[in-house]
Design a protein around this motif. Structure first.
Motif, short mmCIF file in Angstrom:
data_model
loop_
_atom_site.label_atom_id
_atom_site.label_comp_id
_atom_site.label_asym_id
_atom_site.label_seq_id
_atom_site.Cartn_x
_atom_site.Cartn_y
_atom_site.Cartn_z
N LEU A 100 1.05 -1.38 0.28
CA LEU A 100 -0.15 -0.44 -0.03
C LEU A 100 0.93 1.10 0.12
CD1 LEU A 100 -2.61 -0.72 2.54
CD2 LEU A 100 -3.20 -0.39 0.03
N LEU A 124 2.41 1.31 -3.65
CA LEU A 124 1.62 1.82 -4.64
C LEU A 124 1.45 3.29 -4.06
CD1 LEU A 124 -0.99 -0.32 -4.68
CD2 LEU A 124 0.42 -0.15 -6.07
N GLY A 125 1.37 3.78 -2.87
CA GLY A 125 1.41 5.34 -2.71
C GLY A 125 -0.18 6.09 -2.47
N VAL A 126 -0.98 5.20 -1.39
CA VAL A 126 -1.74 5.37 -1.03
C VAL A 126 -1.41 5.99 0.31
CG1 VAL A 126 -3.46 4.15 0.56
CG2 VAL A 126 -3.01 2.90 -1.62
N PRO A 127 -2.13 6.52 0.48
CA PRO A 127 -1.95 8.03 2.02
C PRO A 127 -1.77 7.00 2.52
CG PRO A 127 -3.55 8.88 0.37
CD PRO A 127 -3.70 7.76 0.16
N TYR A 177 -4.61 6.22 5.34
CA TYR A 177 -5.56 5.06 4.66
C TYR A 177 -5.35 3.53 4.98
CZ TYR A 177 -8.59 9.03 4.11
OH TYR A 177 -9.39 9.88 4.42
N LEU A 214 -6.28 0.11 5.81
CA LEU A 214 -6.37 -1.36 5.64
C LEU A 214 -5.40 -2.26 5.74
CD1 LEU A 214 -6.65 0.49 1.85
CD2 LEU A 214 -8.42 -0.39 2.22
N VAL A 251 -0.16 3.16 -10.90
CA VAL A 251 0.49 2.80 -9.83
C VAL A 251 -0.27 4.29 -8.93
CG1 VAL A 251 1.90 3.85 -7.78
CG2 VAL A 251 2.56 2.26 -9.76
N ALA A 282 -3.86 2.42 -9.52
CA ALA A 282 -4.59 1.76 -7.97
C ALA A 282 -4.26 2.19 -7.11
CB ALA A 282 -3.56 0.42 -8.14
N ALA A 283 -3.63 3.41 -6.42
CA ALA A 283 -4.30 4.26 -5.51
C ALA A 283 -5.09 4.49 -4.83
CB ALA A 283 -2.72 4.75 -5.19
N LEU A 343 -7.67 1.39 -4.50
CA LEU A 343 -7.89 1.29 -3.09
C LEU A 343 -8.51 2.50 -2.00
CD1 LEU A 343 -4.25 -0.29 -2.83
CD2 LEU A 343 -6.26 -1.33 -1.79
N MET A 344 -8.15 3.97 -2.19
CA MET A 344 -8.97 4.70 -1.62
C MET A 344 -10.26 4.46 -1.68
SD MET A 344 -7.08 6.85 0.11
CE MET A 344 -7.95 8.50 0.37
#
Lengths: 429, 170
Positions: free
Chosen positions: A13, A16-19, A22, A26, B91, B94-95, B98-99
């Motif tokens: 996560l 992938l650069g998800v904040p 969050y 997750l 990417v 995908a992010a 997921l958000m």
């Protein structure tokens, strides 16, 4: 196996650069799924993560710091530091002014980024005009602002206290940071003086007495904030939260009614910027609480402690390893999430080796603070480069002596616990 | 169609900012008020503490949605330096998805939390349900989800509300 899955999910996560906030939530959900816990339990942890009264310390100190840093306080503290340095006419006097002004502002703002921006915008052009290389001035500003991470009212000390589940008092952490913060300032000052003699930087100039008195009185209004925070807390008048709230009101009063160089129409923008900073940190804390809960259920802290014990039983070796780990982590992750993720895992490890949690807090602040001074995620270096109008490459080419000094201070703070613990013990905190 | 959607999202963002900023200002007023009542009126008010906590939840979840829209949440971007442009786009996609998942979690299980606690009352405010205090979680989730959809459909908006970068908590 469950731990590995959660860790891999978290790393994926992140990658992938998800904040980060969050991503923590997750990953907690993945952990809940592996453990067979209903998602309601994760949601409950998230909601209770932000429902703590202690959380309020963060908005207050961030807001007070923002008002002070943006409301003309930095300029006045620089002028006051100039008066002090002018008394001894030091070679490299403006470097000393930069560091001392940052020390004062750190004691009010609690934010290294705010200090870099506020002091840098005043000091870097002034230093360049006096004959200092712009890159040198930027490096002094960047590294001196790390003091704000240590001295009260450090926002990150509050986050650390929250990450320990509130078991470590914010006040003890505030007091523990005073000596390490001043030590860092002093070490940087000595480096700047040495470099000043080597590179023939100009001497500081004495400020005439009448002007000096006026400048000192002008700065005093802002410095009273420091007295409100520390005096109020230590005198038992306020809790840390109340001190932060009163500091906000005082900062607002001084900025808008005494200094009056901040326009009323700019106030909503300041509130907006502060709100975004606060919301960002609060979200992190909320979601980190859920992952902390899952990690506790998976007995991660106990397992990590057991792992470290297989490597060594020597406290010094363990501390060195943890220092290296935190320094590396500081290279890839911001400070607040690093504190929130690492504290629940590493604190049981170090306490099992007899390290005081307050002392460990200071070790963590300094390690991650150094991380903020280098790319790719160092927010201080980014702000410093923007304010100083220099490139990252220029800064990196000349910052090494400053890194060396910070590393020496880190080692002193790590291996001499009394540097951090002397003041809290003296005050019986 | 796209510009109308953008305008709606701008309005929603503004609403989040106003709610969260007003909460911040109110929090900064109620706690000094409690100090004032304790030391000046010699009668400590009991309501500022629960009120401040309630406002903190509003500030956090509506503020978080606003932060997401302007892309200022902290994130690890190391991979962005290593990948070609097409990889970066994949990417990022995908992010965003997921958000969306995280937002859905906030909506569904946040609503569950609100429903479970709807009939409990807060001691300091007997007229107020505990469920109401948790309402910002699913509502913040809905708003974030809408912002995710906006990013996926018409791209990220420009951050034209802030004059300067926010002070990161460093």
């Amino acid at each position: 196996m469950d731990i590995v899955v959660v860790l891999l999910a978290l790393l994926a996560l992140f990658a992938l650069g998800v904040p980060i906030a969050y991503a923590l939530g997750l990953a907690a959900l993945v952990g809940a799924w592996r453990l067979g816990i209903p998602p309601e339990a994760v949601m409950l942890q998230i909601s209770s993560g932000v429902s703590k009264f202690a959380m309020l310390t963060i908005p207050f100190f961030v807001l007070a710091g923002a008002i002070m840093a943006e409301g003309g306080m930095a300029r006045r503290l620089v002028a006051f530091a100039n008066v002090l340095v002018g008394l001894v006419r030091l070679r490299g006097g403006l470097s000393a002014v930069n560091i001392i002004a940052t020390t004062f502002l750190s004691g009010i703002s609690g934010s290294a980024v705010a200090d870099t921006s506020a002091i840098g915008s005043v000091m870097i052009p002034q230093m360049e005009k006096s004959g200092y290389p712009r890159v040198f001035a930027t490096n002094v500003t960047i590294t001196a602002s790390v003091q704000a991470l240590l001295v009260p009212p450090s926002h990150n000390a509050v986050i650390y206290s929250l990450a320990t589940g509130g078991t470590i008092s914010v006040i003890a952490l505030f007091m523990a940071g005073v000596v390490p913060g001043l030590l860092l300032g002093l070490a940087l000052l000595m480096l700047c003086i040495a470099l000043a003699y080597r590179h023939k930087h100009p001497r500081g100039e004495t400020v005439p007495l009448g002007v000096a008195v006026k400048l000192s009185i002008d700065a005093l209004w802002g410095l009273i904030t420091l007295a409100i925070i520390l005096g109020g807390i230590l005198g038992g008048v306020f809790t840390a939260i109340e001190a932060g709230a009163v500091a906000c009101v005082w900062a607002f009063f001084v900025t808008m009614f005494i200094y009056r160089d901040y326009r009323w129409r700019e106030l909503p923008l300041l509130i907006h910027r502060t709100m975004r900073t606060v919301a960002m940190v609060m979200t992190l804390i909320a979601f980190a609480a859920s992952l902390g809960y899952i990690m506790a259920l998976m007995q991660v802290p106990a397992r990590v402690t057991a792992f470290f014990l297989t490597l060594s039983h020597d406290k010094s070796v363990i501390l060195l390893m943890i220092n290296a780990m935190l320094l590396l982590l500081g290279c890839v992750m911001d400070m607040a999430p690093s504190i929130l993720i690492c504290t629940p895992i590493l604190l049981p490890v170090v306490t099992s080796f007899g390290v005081d949690p307050v002392h460990f807090g200071m070790i963590m602040m300094l390690n991650l603070g150094i991380g903020l001074c280098h790319p790719p995620v160092g927010s201080i270096i980014f702000v410093g480069c923007a304010v100083g109008k220099v490139t990252m490459e220029q800064v990196m080419r000349h910052i090494w002596p400053f890194y060396a000094v910070m590393f020496v201070v880190l080692m002193l703070v790590t291996f001499i616990p009394s540097i951090s613990l002397w003041l809290p013990h003296l005050l019986k905190l | 169609m796209a510009s109308a959607f953008r305008r709606w999202m701008d309005a929603l963002y503004l609403l989040c900012v106003i709610l969260a900023s007003a909460s911040l200002v109110l929090i900064s007023a109620v706690i000094p008020w409690s100090v004032y009542t304790r030391y000046v009126l010699n009668h400590a008010a009991s309501w500022p503490e629960p009120m401040a906590i309630l406002l903190t939840i509003v500030l956090t979840f509506f503020g978080a949605a606003a932060c997401y829209r302007t892309g200022i949440h902290m994130r690890v971007t190391v991979l962005h330096y290593l990948l070609p442009p097409l990889g970066i786009r994949a990417v990022e996609l995908a992010a965003e998805l997921l958000m969306g998942l995280a937002s859905l979690f906030m909506v569904i299980w946040g609503e569950g939390l609100v429903a479970t606690t709807w009939h409990q009352v807060i001691d300091a405010f007997p007229f107020l349900s505990v469920g109401v205090t948790y309402l910002p979680i699913p509502l913040g989730g809905v708003v974030t989800l809408l912002f995710v959809v906006e990013r996926l459909l018409i791209g990220a908006p420009a951050d034209r509300w802030a004059a300067r970068e926010p002070a990161a908590p460093g």
